[in-house]
Design an enzyme around this catalytic site. Sequence first.
Site, PDB file in Angstrom:
ATOM      1  N   ASN A 177      -7.329  -2.567  14.477  1.00  0.00           N
ATOM      2  CA  ASN A 177      -8.752  -2.914  13.949  1.00  0.00           C
ATOM      3  C   ASN A 177      -8.834  -4.015  12.912  1.00  0.00           C
ATOM      4  O   ASN A 177      -9.968  -4.147  12.380  1.00  0.00           O
ATOM      5  CB  ASN A 177      -9.398  -1.568  13.247  1.00  0.00           C
ATOM      6  CG  ASN A 177      -8.415  -1.180  12.042  1.00  0.00           C
ATOM      7  OD1 ASN A 177      -7.660  -1.736  11.505  1.00  0.00           O
ATOM      8  ND2 ASN A 177      -9.002  -0.051  11.349  1.00  0.00           N
TER       9      ASN A 177
ATOM     10  N   ASP B 208       0.910  -1.076  -0.160  1.00  0.00           N
ATOM     11  CA  ASP B 208       0.067   0.026   0.121  1.00  0.00           C
ATOM     12  C   ASP B 208       0.818   1.318   0.064  1.00  0.00           C
ATOM     13  O   ASP B 208       2.086   1.156   0.231  1.00  0.00           O
ATOM     14  CB  ASP B 208      -1.107  -0.017   1.063  1.00  0.00           C
ATOM     15  CG  ASP B 208      -0.354  -0.407   2.497  1.00  0.00           C
ATOM     16  OD1 ASP B 208       0.968  -0.532   2.579  1.00  0.00           O
ATOM     17  OD2 ASP B 208      -1.000  -0.858   3.529  1.00  0.00           O
TER      18      ASP B 208
ATOM     19  N   GLU C  48      -9.387  -1.684   5.125  1.00  0.00           N
ATOM     20  CA  GLU C  48     -10.132  -1.285   6.587  1.00  0.00           C
ATOM     21  C   GLU C  48     -11.448  -2.013   6.899  1.00  0.00           C
ATOM     22  O   GLU C  48     -12.071  -2.860   5.670  1.00  0.00           O
ATOM     23  CB  GLU C  48     -10.527   0.236   6.499  1.00  0.00           C
ATOM     24  CG  GLU C  48      -9.340   1.170   6.352  1.00  0.00           C
ATOM     25  CD  GLU C  48      -8.700   1.240   7.919  1.00  0.00           C
ATOM     26  OE1 GLU C  48      -8.417   0.450   8.566  1.00  0.00           O
ATOM     27  OE2 GLU C  48      -8.211   2.387   8.096  1.00  0.00           O
TER      28      GLU C  48
ATOM     29  N   HIS D 202      -7.150  -4.190  10.088  1.00  0.00           N
ATOM     30  CA  HIS D 202      -6.926  -4.273   8.847  1.00  0.00           C
ATOM     31  C   HIS D 202      -5.539  -4.802   8.218  1.00  0.00           C
ATOM     32  O   HIS D 202      -4.716  -5.215   9.008  1.00  0.00           O
ATOM     33  CB  HIS D 202      -7.033  -2.608   8.369  1.00  0.00           C
ATOM     34  CG  HIS D 202      -5.898  -1.973   8.944  1.00  0.00           C
ATOM     35  ND1 HIS D 202      -5.952  -0.586   9.148  1.00  0.00           N
ATOM     36  CD2 HIS D 202      -4.490  -2.327   9.099  1.00  0.00           C
ATOM     37  CE1 HIS D 202      -4.545  -0.258   9.704  1.00  0.00           C
ATOM     38  NE2 HIS D 202      -3.613  -1.185   9.459  1.00  0.00           N
TER      39      HIS D 202
HETATM   40  C1  F6R Z   1       1.369  -1.483   6.228  1.00  0.00           C
HETATM   41  C2  F6R Z   1       0.036  -2.005   6.203  1.00  0.00           C
HETATM   42  C3  F6R Z   1      -0.699  -2.078   7.613  1.00  0.00           C
HETATM   43  C4  F6R Z   1       0.397  -2.369   8.525  1.00  0.00           C
HETATM   44  C5  F6R Z   1      -0.486  -2.216  10.098  1.00  0.00           C
HETATM   45  C6  F6R Z   1       0.174  -2.489  11.205  1.00  0.00           C
HETATM   46  O1  F6R Z   1       1.877  -1.519   4.759  1.00  0.00           O
HETATM   47  O2  F6R Z   1      -0.332  -2.431   5.130  1.00  0.00           O
HETATM   48  O3  F6R Z   1      -1.539  -3.100   7.215  1.00  0.00           O
HETATM   49  O4  F6R Z   1       0.771  -3.716   8.657  1.00  0.00           O
HETATM   50  O5  F6R Z   1      -1.207  -0.842   9.909  1.00  0.00           O
HETATM   51  O6  F6R Z   1       1.241  -1.319  11.403  1.00  0.00           O
HETATM   52  P1  F6R Z   1       2.046  -1.492  12.533  1.00  0.00           P
HETATM   53  O7  F6R Z   1       3.179  -2.537  12.157  1.00  0.00           O
HETATM   54  O8  F6R Z   1       2.753  -0.157  12.491  1.00  0.00           O
HETATM   55  O9  F6R Z   1       1.549  -1.930  13.917  1.00  0.00           O
END
Ligand code: F6R
Length: 231
Positions: free
Chosen positions: A135, A67, A142, A137
Site C-alpha cells: 500500500n 519500527d 500508513e 507505506h
Molecule cells: C519494516 C517496515 C515495513 C516493510 C514493508 C515491506 O521494518 O518498516 O515498511 O519494509 O512492510 O515488508 P516486506 O519486505 O515483508 O514486504
Amino acid sequence: MFVIKTKNYRELSKRACDIIAREILKKPDLTLGLATGNTPLGLYKELIKEYKKNKIDFSKVKSFNLDEYYPIKKKDKKSFYYYMFKNFFNKIKIKKSNINMLNGETKSVKKECLNYEKKIKKNPIDVQILGVGVNGHIGFNEPGSDFNSKTRLIELTKETIKRKSRFGKKVPAKALTMGIKTIMKAKKIILLASGKPKAKAIQHLIKTKSDKDWPVTALKKHKNLIVIINI
Ligand code: F6R
C-alpha cells in the site's frame, strides 16, 4: 532518484550490500537505519557473509530500526526485536549499546518516541534501508500519514495486519514508527522492492506526484535516493 533494476533477488541484495560495505569503509562509525520484513533478509545474509570474510567491520557502526509493533514483548517471535537479533545482530559483532530500537514494551509511548527522535538527532542516519508496503507505506507510515510526521504510535491498516500475520499469528494492531520527516532526514536512502505486488507502489514513486495516500512518494523529494528493484 537513481533506479537500479536487477535480474533477481540475489542481485538486489548484493547491490544493496555493496553500497553499505562501501559506506562503512568510508565511515567506520556510520549510523545505519534498518528495516525488517521479507525484503531485507537477503541483504542481511550478504552483509553477514562479507562480515565473515572480514570485509565489513560493524564494531563502530550504530543502528536505528524503523519500527516495532505495539504493544509487544521483545521475546515475542513476531517482534522486530526478535527478528533483528535472529537475522542479523546475533551473527555479526556489533556493540549492543550501539543498537537502537523502539521499545514495544514501553509504558510511556510519548517519552519513547521523543527519546528516539532525540537520539536520532544526536546520531543522524547516514544510510537508511527501506522496504515498501504493497500500500506504499514506508516504515509503518500508513497511507494518509503526514509528510511532516515524526516518530509516533500509529494504527496499522487491516491490509497491513493481514499481510504481516503469517502462519496464523496475528500481529498487534498498532506500531511505533519513525515518521516520514524522520526518514527523510537520512543522508542517503536505499529503497528495496522485490516482487510483483510492489509494482504499484514503485510506479507511484517513479511516475506520479507526491501523494499522501502513497507515503513512498514522499521520497521523491529526497536528494540521495537509490531505488533497487526486482519486479
Ligand atoms: C519494516 C517496515 C515495513 C516493510 C514493508 C515491506 O521494518 O518498516 O515498511 O519494509 O512492510 O515488508 P516486506 O519486505 O515483508 O514486504
